[in-house]
Write a protein that holds these residues in place. Structure first.
Motif, mmCIF file in Angstrom:
data_model
loop_
_atom_site.group_PDB
_atom_site.id
_atom_site.type_symbol
_atom_site.label_atom_id
_atom_site.label_comp_id
_atom_site.label_asym_id
_atom_site.label_seq_id
_atom_site.Cartn_x
_atom_site.Cartn_y
_atom_site.Cartn_z
ATOM 1 N N ARG A 34 21.784 -43.739 5.467
ATOM 2 C CA ARG A 34 20.734 -42.844 4.963
ATOM 3 C C ARG A 34 20.984 -41.415 5.453
ATOM 4 O O ARG A 34 20.772 -40.455 4.720
ATOM 5 C CB ARG A 34 19.350 -43.318 5.408
ATOM 6 C CG ARG A 34 18.234 -42.419 4.963
ATOM 7 C CD ARG A 34 18.103 -42.268 3.466
ATOM 8 N NE ARG A 34 17.598 -43.504 2.898
ATOM 9 C CZ ARG A 34 17.717 -43.829 1.620
ATOM 10 N NH1 ARG A 34 18.298 -43.021 0.785
ATOM 11 N NH2 ARG A 34 17.257 -44.976 1.178
ATOM 12 N N ALA A 35 21.458 -41.257 6.687
ATOM 13 C CA ALA A 35 21.785 -39.921 7.193
ATOM 14 C C ALA A 35 22.882 -39.292 6.344
ATOM 15 O O ALA A 35 22.798 -38.113 5.976
ATOM 16 C CB ALA A 35 22.222 -39.993 8.655
ATOM 17 N N LEU A 36 23.899 -40.082 6.010
ATOM 18 C CA LEU A 36 24.990 -39.590 5.174
ATOM 19 C C LEU A 36 24.473 -39.172 3.801
ATOM 20 O O LEU A 36 24.812 -38.105 3.290
ATOM 21 C CB LEU A 36 26.076 -40.655 5.042
ATOM 22 C CG LEU A 36 27.304 -40.275 4.228
ATOM 23 C CD1 LEU A 36 28.011 -39.073 4.834
ATOM 24 C CD2 LEU A 36 28.250 -41.465 4.150
ATOM 25 N N PHE A 37 23.624 -39.993 3.214
ATOM 26 C CA PHE A 37 23.033 -39.686 1.913
ATOM 27 C C PHE A 37 22.267 -38.360 1.969
ATOM 28 O O PHE A 37 22.430 -37.483 1.114
ATOM 29 C CB PHE A 37 22.112 -40.835 1.487
ATOM 30 C CG PHE A 37 21.306 -40.556 0.244
ATOM 31 C CD1 PHE A 37 21.873 -40.693 -1.009
ATOM 32 C CD2 PHE A 37 19.981 -40.170 0.340
ATOM 33 C CE1 PHE A 37 21.132 -40.442 -2.151
ATOM 34 C CE2 PHE A 37 19.229 -39.918 -0.793
ATOM 35 C CZ PHE A 37 19.802 -40.051 -2.049
ATOM 36 N N CYS A 38 21.430 -38.200 2.988
ATOM 37 C CA CYS A 38 20.619 -36.986 3.124
ATOM 38 C C CYS A 38 21.492 -35.757 3.356
ATOM 39 O O CYS A 38 21.233 -34.686 2.791
ATOM 40 C CB CYS A 38 19.616 -37.139 4.267
ATOM 41 S SG CYS A 38 18.335 -38.370 3.949
ATOM 42 N N LEU A 39 22.527 -35.895 4.176
ATOM 43 C CA LEU A 39 23.413 -34.765 4.442
ATOM 44 C C LEU A 39 24.191 -34.362 3.191
ATOM 45 O O LEU A 39 24.411 -33.171 2.950
ATOM 46 C CB LEU A 39 24.368 -35.091 5.592
ATOM 47 C CG LEU A 39 23.715 -35.146 6.969
ATOM 48 C CD1 LEU A 39 24.641 -35.794 7.979
ATOM 49 C CD2 LEU A 39 23.291 -33.753 7.429
ATOM 50 N N GLN A 40 24.600 -35.344 2.402
ATOM 51 C CA GLN A 40 25.306 -35.024 1.163
ATOM 52 C C GLN A 40 24.396 -34.285 0.191
ATOM 53 O O GLN A 40 24.817 -33.339 -0.477
ATOM 54 C CB GLN A 40 25.871 -36.297 0.529
ATOM 55 C CG GLN A 40 27.039 -36.857 1.307
ATOM 56 C CD GLN A 40 27.443 -38.247 0.868
ATOM 57 O OE1 GLN A 40 26.674 -38.979 0.259
ATOM 58 N NE2 GLN A 40 28.674 -38.623 1.205
ATOM 59 N N ARG A 41 23.124 -34.697 0.126
ATOM 60 C CA ARG A 41 22.156 -33.974 -0.719
ATOM 61 C C ARG A 41 21.956 -32.558 -0.211
ATOM 62 O O ARG A 41 21.921 -31.598 -0.988
ATOM 63 C CB ARG A 41 20.804 -34.697 -0.738
ATOM 64 C CG ARG A 41 20.752 -36.031 -1.411
ATOM 65 C CD ARG A 41 20.778 -35.968 -2.922
ATOM 66 N NE ARG A 41 19.752 -35.148 -3.520
ATOM 67 C CZ ARG A 41 18.686 -35.592 -4.175
ATOM 68 N NH1 ARG A 41 18.496 -36.889 -4.284
ATOM 69 N NH2 ARG A 41 17.824 -34.758 -4.714
ATOM 70 N N ALA A 42 21.804 -32.402 1.092
ATOM 71 C CA ALA A 42 21.608 -31.073 1.674
ATOM 72 C C ALA A 42 22.820 -30.179 1.401
ATOM 73 O O ALA A 42 22.654 -29.004 1.034
ATOM 74 C CB ALA A 42 21.355 -31.182 3.180
ATOM 75 N N LEU A 43 24.008 -30.728 1.548
ATOM 76 C CA LEU A 43 25.224 -29.957 1.304
ATOM 77 C C LEU A 43 25.284 -29.492 -0.146
ATOM 78 O O LEU A 43 25.559 -28.322 -0.426
ATOM 79 C CB LEU A 43 26.463 -30.781 1.657
ATOM 80 C CG LEU A 43 27.804 -30.082 1.456
ATOM 81 C CD1 LEU A 43 27.925 -28.867 2.376
ATOM 82 C CD2 LEU A 43 28.942 -31.051 1.695
ATOM 83 N N ARG A 44 25.018 -30.412 -1.055
ATOM 84 C CA ARG A 44 25.052 -30.052 -2.474
ATOM 85 C C ARG A 44 24.031 -28.948 -2.777
ATOM 86 O O ARG A 44 24.325 -27.990 -3.487
ATOM 87 C CB ARG A 44 24.807 -31.276 -3.347
ATOM 88 C CG ARG A 44 25.009 -30.968 -4.823
ATOM 89 C CD ARG A 44 25.027 -32.190 -5.710
ATOM 90 N NE ARG A 44 23.698 -32.773 -5.800
ATOM 91 C CZ ARG A 44 23.404 -34.022 -5.453
ATOM 92 N NH1 ARG A 44 24.332 -34.810 -4.985
ATOM 93 N NH2 ARG A 44 22.184 -34.479 -5.575
ATOM 94 N N LEU A 45 22.833 -29.066 -2.232
ATOM 95 C CA LEU A 45 21.799 -28.049 -2.467
ATOM 96 C C LEU A 45 22.168 -26.705 -1.824
ATOM 97 O O LEU A 45 21.910 -25.646 -2.405
ATOM 98 C CB LEU A 45 20.443 -28.529 -1.962
ATOM 99 C CG LEU A 45 19.822 -29.663 -2.782
ATOM 100 C CD1 LEU A 45 18.630 -30.259 -2.053
ATOM 101 C CD2 LEU A 45 19.423 -29.177 -4.165
ATOM 102 N N CYS A 46 22.774 -26.737 -0.650
ATOM 103 C CA CYS A 46 23.210 -25.496 0.002
ATOM 104 C C CYS A 46 24.286 -24.805 -0.830
ATOM 105 O O CYS A 46 24.255 -23.589 -1.008
ATOM 106 C CB CYS A 46 23.764 -25.773 1.397
ATOM 107 S SG CYS A 46 22.533 -26.092 2.655
ATOM 108 N N LEU A 47 25.235 -25.578 -1.313
ATOM 109 C CA LEU A 47 26.323 -24.997 -2.098
ATOM 110 C C LEU A 47 25.850 -24.518 -3.460
ATOM 111 O O LEU A 47 26.340 -23.516 -3.980
ATOM 112 C CB LEU A 47 27.468 -26.002 -2.239
ATOM 113 C CG LEU A 47 28.157 -26.380 -0.932
ATOM 114 C CD1 LEU A 47 29.200 -27.463 -1.185
ATOM 115 C CD2 LEU A 47 28.784 -25.165 -0.264
ATOM 116 N N CYS A 48 24.883 -25.212 -4.046
ATOM 117 C CA CYS A 48 24.347 -24.810 -5.349
ATOM 118 C C CYS A 48 23.486 -23.566 -5.239
ATOM 119 O O CYS A 48 23.301 -22.857 -6.228
ATOM 120 C CB CYS A 48 23.525 -25.941 -5.981
ATOM 121 S SG CYS A 48 24.536 -27.314 -6.527
#
Length: 169
Positions: A90-104
């Motif tokens: 779940r931490a990995l999932f959340c971090l991947q979402r955060a990364l995508r949103l930061c980059l977008c």
């Protein structure tokens, strides 16, 4: 903007999962220590050191196996139970979402910036990804995340040096 569109929201959820993992890891280490405080014990039968690898240690042996986050609703009873026992996916999932949103957030929509880029959030997300990948025994992904942080830091240092040079002349 809803909370699900904010990278810091996902980063905080990931940090909570990492905290749960750290507590589980600490509890497991404390349970395995002998009364003298040593995790490793001499084994007279083999004239060496014996290390007990229990099933709790094996649950994180493969990043590919652990990285799948089932489709149960976020925050539902099954999800909460799963996070309580194995929080890293779940931490990995959340971090991947955060990364995508930061980059977008750097992209523009119709000539107007979609959101203000948050460099601190991006850096924290990448550091979190490096840690989670290491804990999930995925050193290549951890190295990639760490390089992204270090490369970004090197770019910042180059800009600081250029500013210092401009001030001198």
């Amino acid at each position: 903007v809803t909370y699900g569109e904010r990278p810091r929201c996902w980063l905080r959820m990931a940090e909570a999962c990492i905290g749960i993992h750290a507590q589980l890891k600490k509890d497991h280490e404390n349970r395995d220590r002998d009364p003298n405080g040593f995790a490793l014990r001499r084994d007279p039968a083999t004239e060496g050191i014996s290390i007990d690898v229990s099933p709790a240690d094996r649950q994180y042996r493969s990043a590919a196996a652990s990285a799948k986050v089932p489709g149960s609703p976020l925050g539902g009873p099954r999800d909460v139970a799963r996070v309580a026992s194995d929080p890293l996916p779940r931490a990995l999932f959340c971090l991947q979402r955060a990364l995508r949103l930061c980059l977008c957030s750097d992209e523009t929509e119709g000539g107007v910036a979609a959101a203000v880029p948050d460099g601190d959030c991006l850096e924290s997300t990448r550091v979190g990804l490096a840690y989670v990948h290491l804990e999930m025994n995925d050193p290549l992904a951890a190295l990639g995340a760490a390089r992204a942080v270090l490369d970004e830091g090197a770019d910042d240092d180059d800009e600081d040096e250029e500013d210092d040079a401009d001030e001198r002349f």
